[in-house]
Design a protein around this motif. Sequence first.
Motif, PDB file in Angstrom:
ATOM      1  N   LEU A 241      83.837 -31.705 -12.619  1.00  0.00           N
ATOM      2  CA  LEU A 241      83.930 -31.164 -11.266  1.00  0.00           C
ATOM      3  C   LEU A 241      83.317 -29.776 -11.153  1.00  0.00           C
ATOM      4  CD1 LEU A 241      87.460 -32.514 -10.399  1.00  0.00           C
ATOM      5  CD2 LEU A 241      85.337 -33.079  -9.209  1.00  0.00           C
TER       6      LEU A 241
ATOM      7  N   LEU B 149      79.694 -30.473 -10.928  1.00  0.00           N
ATOM      8  CA  LEU B 149      79.367 -31.064  -9.626  1.00  0.00           C
ATOM      9  C   LEU B 149      79.410 -30.026  -8.508  1.00  0.00           C
ATOM     10  CD1 LEU B 149      78.703 -33.582  -8.023  1.00  0.00           C
ATOM     11  CD2 LEU B 149      81.144 -34.078  -7.869  1.00  0.00           C
TER      12      LEU B 149
ATOM     13  N   VAL C  26      76.251 -28.837  -6.164  1.00  0.00           N
ATOM     14  CA  VAL C  26      76.262 -29.034  -4.708  1.00  0.00           C
ATOM     15  C   VAL C  26      76.185 -27.715  -3.950  1.00  0.00           C
ATOM     16  CG1 VAL C  26      77.648 -29.850  -2.763  1.00  0.00           C
ATOM     17  CG2 VAL C  26      77.525 -31.210  -4.862  1.00  0.00           C
TER      18      VAL C  26
END
Length: 217
Positions: A52, A55, A59
Motif C-alpha cells: 500500500l 501503491l 498514485v
Amino acid sequence: MSESAVSRVDTTEPSETPPEPEGYAAPSEFSYPTVVLVVGAGLLGVASTVALVVLLSAVHGPEAFASVYEMTTDGDTMTFAMDLTAIIVPFVVALVVTTVVHEALHGAAFAHYGYDVSYGVIPSMGAFYTAVFGQFQKREELLRVGLAPLVVITAVCVPLLAVPVPVVAITAAFVLILNTSGAIGDLYATWRLARMPPGTLMYDVDIRHSYVYEPLE
C-alpha cells in the motif's frame, strides 16, 4: 464461525456435545493453531503495508504522505518532522470501522443464509466475534461467509486510495492493512473447509468448541 485471529485451543470440555446427523461420520473438533494465526497475521500485515505504501506513492507521488511528515533542508542540514496526529487519528478511525464493519459483514452473510447470529467479545484475547451457536452450518455457505469481509472491504477501500485527500487515502490504507491481517482466521478456516468434501457441516457449541461433520458418502 468467524473469528479474527482468535485461537480456540482450550482444555475444558464443552457443556454439550452436538448430535450426529444421519448420514454423517463422528465429529472431529475444529481449532485454530495460535502460532499459525499470529505469524500469518504478521506476515499479511507487513506485506499489505509495503504494497500500500508503494501503491499510494505511485498514485499520489510525494503528496501522498505530505500530511504525515515534513522534510526541510537548510544548507547542509536536513530536518525531518512527523505529525503523529495525522497517523494516530486515521489509524484509530480505521481500527473502529474495520472491527465493526468486518463483523457486521459476517453477520449479514450468516443472516442471508437464515442463521441466527450472535455477536460478542473475548476480553482475555482482545477479540470480537460473530458466531452461529447451536446450528449446523453448511460448508458451501461458510466459504462465502468467511470471505465476505475481505472481499467487500477490499473492493470498497481500494478505489478510496485514489482520492486526492491524504487523510481519506491513508485511512483507507489502514483499513485495508487491518482487515487483511485480521482476516487470517477467516482465511485459515476457508482453506480448511475448501479441503473438506461437499456437504460437510460445522457446529459451534460455544466460542471455544466447534465440530466438523463429514458425510459418510
